[in-house]
Scaffold this motif. Structure first.
Motif, PDB file in Angstrom:
ATOM      1  N   GLU B   3     -32.606  -5.427 -40.251  1.00 12.47           N
ATOM      2  CA  GLU B   3     -32.811  -6.123 -38.979  1.00 12.47           C
ATOM      3  C   GLU B   3     -32.279  -5.211 -37.860  1.00 12.47           C
ATOM      4  O   GLU B   3     -31.139  -4.791 -37.908  1.00 12.47           O
ATOM      5  CB  GLU B   3     -31.991  -7.418 -39.025  1.00 12.47           C
ATOM      6  CG  GLU B   3     -32.313  -8.418 -37.966  1.00 12.47           C
ATOM      7  CD  GLU B   3     -33.729  -8.939 -38.105  1.00 12.47           C
ATOM      8  OE1 GLU B   3     -34.281  -9.349 -37.089  1.00 12.47           O
ATOM      9  OE2 GLU B   3     -34.280  -8.925 -39.228  1.00 12.47           O
ATOM     10  N   PRO B   4     -33.117  -4.880 -36.863  1.00  8.24           N
ATOM     11  CA  PRO B   4     -32.633  -3.931 -35.850  1.00  8.24           C
ATOM     12  C   PRO B   4     -31.517  -4.514 -34.980  1.00  8.24           C
ATOM     13  O   PRO B   4     -31.407  -5.724 -34.817  1.00  8.24           O
ATOM     14  CB  PRO B   4     -33.880  -3.646 -35.004  1.00  8.24           C
ATOM     15  CG  PRO B   4     -34.973  -4.475 -35.532  1.00  8.24           C
ATOM     16  CD  PRO B   4     -34.498  -5.282 -36.679  1.00  8.24           C
ATOM     17  N   MET B   5     -30.744  -3.601 -34.419  1.00  5.19           N
ATOM     18  CA  MET B   5     -29.687  -3.966 -33.472  1.00  5.19           C
ATOM     19  C   MET B   5     -30.245  -3.937 -32.065  1.00  5.19           C
ATOM     20  O   MET B   5     -31.204  -3.231 -31.797  1.00  5.19           O
ATOM     21  CB  MET B   5     -28.613  -2.902 -33.532  1.00  5.19           C
ATOM     22  CG  MET B   5     -27.546  -3.216 -34.482  1.00  5.19           C
ATOM     23  SD  MET B   5     -26.279  -1.976 -34.348  1.00  5.19           S
ATOM     24  CE  MET B   5     -25.287  -2.579 -35.674  1.00  5.19           C
ATOM     25  N   TRP B   7     -30.724  -2.594 -28.639  1.00  4.19           N
ATOM     26  CA  TRP B   7     -30.524  -1.245 -28.146  1.00  4.19           C
ATOM     27  C   TRP B   7     -29.523  -1.138 -26.982  1.00  4.19           C
ATOM     28  O   TRP B   7     -28.686  -0.220 -26.981  1.00  4.19           O
ATOM     29  CB  TRP B   7     -31.884  -0.623 -27.765  1.00  4.19           C
ATOM     30  CG  TRP B   7     -31.716   0.691 -27.083  1.00  4.19           C
ATOM     31  CD1 TRP B   7     -31.933   0.967 -25.772  1.00  4.19           C
ATOM     32  CD2 TRP B   7     -31.245   1.913 -27.677  1.00  4.19           C
ATOM     33  NE1 TRP B   7     -31.643   2.266 -25.496  1.00  4.19           N
ATOM     34  CE2 TRP B   7     -31.208   2.870 -26.651  1.00  4.19           C
ATOM     35  CE3 TRP B   7     -30.831   2.269 -28.958  1.00  4.19           C
ATOM     36  CZ2 TRP B   7     -30.797   4.180 -26.868  1.00  4.19           C
ATOM     37  CZ3 TRP B   7     -30.408   3.576 -29.186  1.00  4.19           C
ATOM     38  CH2 TRP B   7     -30.403   4.505 -28.156  1.00  4.19           C
TER      39      TRP B   7
END
Ligand SMILES: Cc1ncc(COP(=O)(O)O)c(C=O)c1O
Lengths: 404, 204
Positions: B3-5, B7
């Motif tokens: 799961e992306p953080m 930015w």
């Protein structure tokens, strides 16, 4: 206020030294590491896709870094790792082949080395070094070799790669693998060939204080495809069957953002080395006018990532007194590889300590000076002012330092 | 793939690191993450290191450097190898030469219990939490924060040994230890860990 007016303002000039209460030459500490800092916007541009795609490991940046480093060193394989300690430990574990044995290593070197041997299930065997290169002395290695030897861990230092041919010949004759810790020798050459493919493998660091800054990190270079496959298996904690008997896997992956940082450092390699050479030349000029301080010379092609001085007579202070004086001035310096490993806390308990004369002599005399991106030529001039004062008032400084 | 953080948080943290030019060596963010994890999990100490597997090896090495260690019968190879790196011999039966018991969380794997031996927990596969035992090894990957790991313990002496063993610096030496290594977490890793910790707190 310049230093000259400050000196005049005090009745006794030696009181001007920070160690006696004067104002330090540097308000911010001047380090002994490279600390190269790439352009933050470029780093952000490289890092953003990795972050936004949630790919912080096992991605394109590590692959690109491995490719570029393999090209830079002129080797077939580059295996990026979490730091040089992992690379060295994995190699020594592999060469140990699941049996206890000894790793021959220099007594005048980095304090981590004996620990890496021990974590790899081996015992360190400290050997003496050469006076000029500070690298392992092949004759000492020959005497230390035996059926118990599992590997030779030679170190290529910032000033010289050492006697690589001599060491490889000794290793070959004994059928013992030799690896090189080339952490401080990035970019250096031996007999016209850039380091990278000597011995079974070479290990480099991407720690921020090293020439190429990857925050933390490291890599192994080798022309041996089988060894590279073993290293990748060890690094990636793979579920596949081990590629060889008795090798241990771990997680030694380099993160994508660390790889991004290292890529930008590698791109600036030439500029980093040029800056180092300018600082090195300034130190050489400074030492030339200070009797008793000799800048340890480097071989052509050195990356000049360190500046080490040999402190001896007629210099009025001992090396250890110099450490005290310069630290007070804000130079975050240290004695160089002192004490030697076999006489340090890093020597395993119960080790049969022998006299290693060259290592012991060098370890007593060498002092590391501030280097890297945070040291300007003005800073070196300032340090020169301090040393000029010490040289001029040597007896008074020494007497005051030694006062009980 | 994780799961992306977000930015913007990462960007701000990067700018801070570059402005300080403090990239590694137990810097301010690592110290903050050590303290933040301990507080968030309600444990005495958290010690951040290179990754979760290094955390397990270091934890085992700080407890014993030889002897057998009792593991679940079907323990994964990565657990077995992490303990072998510490110099220990994993086995599934309690014997007189056993020095510790290791449980592996997340896969329902439990070692033969032996209350007289210290219990170590391989918690790399689960999200950070307080667990029973002398010490536990966690991975930042379980928090979608990339490479990184940490050890939790309530034992101050063990924490001091771990803080000493993860690096070689004289100023980061808190105990007499047999071996040391470079298992330091970088400031970049710690920055991602701090963001993930913040997300974890927000989710609770
Ligand atoms: C000669 C040498 N080898 C190996 C290392 C270990 O490097 P790393 O910090 O990447 O683990 C160092 C670090 O200072 C070093 O000086």
């Amino acid at each position: 206020m310049t230093r000259a007016t400050a000196v005049g303002a005090r009745s006794n000039p030696v009181e001007h030294l920070a160690v006696f209460g004067g104002r330090p030459a540097f308000a911010e500490p001047r380090p002994i590491g490279q600390l190269f800092t790439p352009d933050v916007e470029r780093f952000l541009a490289l890092a953003r896709p990795a972050v936004e795609q949630g790919r912080l490991s096992n991605g394109a940046l590590v692959l690109r870094l491995e490719q570029q480093l393999a090209e830079f060193h002129g080797v077939r394989h580059c295996v990026a790792v979490a730091n040089a300690a992992f690379g060295l430990t994995m190699l020594l574990q592999r060469f140990g082949r699941g049996r206890p044995g000894e790793v021959i290593l220099p007594a005048f070197s980095y304090r981590g080395l004996p620990h890496f041997a021990r974590i790899a299930g081996q015992s360190p065997r400290f050997c003496d070094v050469e006076e000029r290169t500070h690298g392992l002395d092949p004759r000492a290695v020959e005497r230390a070799l035996g059926p118990q030897t599992s590997a030779i861990l030679a170190v290529c230092n910032y000033n010289s790669p050492g006697d690589i041919d001599g060491l490889c010949a000794v290793a070959r004759a004994a059928h013992v693998p030799i690896l090189f810790d080339s952490v401080y020798a990035v970019g250096a050459s031996y007999r016209g060939r850039r380091l990278g493919a000597f011995g079974a493998a070479e290990v480099y660091s991407l720690h921020a204080t090293k020439l190429l800054n990857g925050f933390e990190g490291g890599y192994v270079t080798t022309d041996d495809g089988n060894l590279a496959a073993v290293l990748r298996w060890q690094r990636d904690e793979s579920a596949d069957a081990p590629p060889a008997d008795a090798v241990l896997g771990t997680n030694a992956r380099l993160g994508e953002l660390h790889a991004a940082m290292a890529l930008l450092s590698l791109e600036s390699f030439d500029a980093i080395v040029s800056g180092n050479r300018r600082r090195f030349a300034a130190y050489a000029a400074m030492c030339a006018r200070l009797p008793g301080l000799r800048l340890v010379p480097v071989e052509a092609g050195s990356n000049c990532s360190m500046a080490v001085v040999d402190v001896s007579s007629p210099w009025p202070l001992t090396r250890d007194e110099m450490v005290t004086v310069l630290r007070a001035e804000g130079a975050a310096i240290a004695a160089y590889y002192s004490p030697p490993l076999h006489r340090s806390v890093h020597c395993p308990p119960g080790y049969d300590v022998q006299v290693l004369p060259v290592a012991e002599r060098l370890a007593a005399r060498f002092l590391q000076l501030p280097v890297g991106e945070l040291v300007s030529l003005d800073d070196i001039a300032r340090l020169g002012d301090v040393l000029d004062l010490v040289a001029r008032r040597g007896d008074a400084v020494a007497a005051r330092l030694r006062r009980p | 793939m994780n799961e992306p953080m977000a930015w913007p948080q990462v960007e701000e943290a990067v700018r801070g690191i570059f402005a300080r030019r403090y990239f590694a060596n137990n810097g301010p963010l690592v110290r903050q993450l050590d303290a933040g994890l301990a507080a968030a999990l309600g444990v005495g100490h958290a010690v951040c290191v290179t990754n979760g597997t290094a955390a397990l090896t270091l934890l085992a090495m700080a407890v014993a450097r030889s002897g057998e260690v009792v593991v679940p019968p079907d323990a994964p190879r990565s657990t077995i190898d992490a303990l072998r790196w510490a110099g220990l011999v994993p086995t599934s039966a309690v014997s007189a030469s056993a020095v510790a018991v290791v449980d592996v969380l997340g896969e329902g794997k439990v070692a033969a219990s032996e209350p007289s031996l210290p219990l170590l927990v391989d918690a790399r596969a689960v999200s950070p939490r307080r667990v029973a035992g002398l010490g536990a090894a966690f991975s930042l990957e379980s928090m979608n924060a990339g490479e990184g790991g940490f050890i939790t313990t309530d034992d101050a002496a063990l924490a001091g040994r771990l803080r000493t063993m993860r690096n070689f610096h004289p100023s980061e030496t808190f105990a007499d230890v047999d071996v040391r290594t470079n298992a330091k977490m970088s400031e970049m890793q710690a920055a991602l860990g701090l963001i993930a910790l913040e997300n974890l707190r927000a989710a609770r």
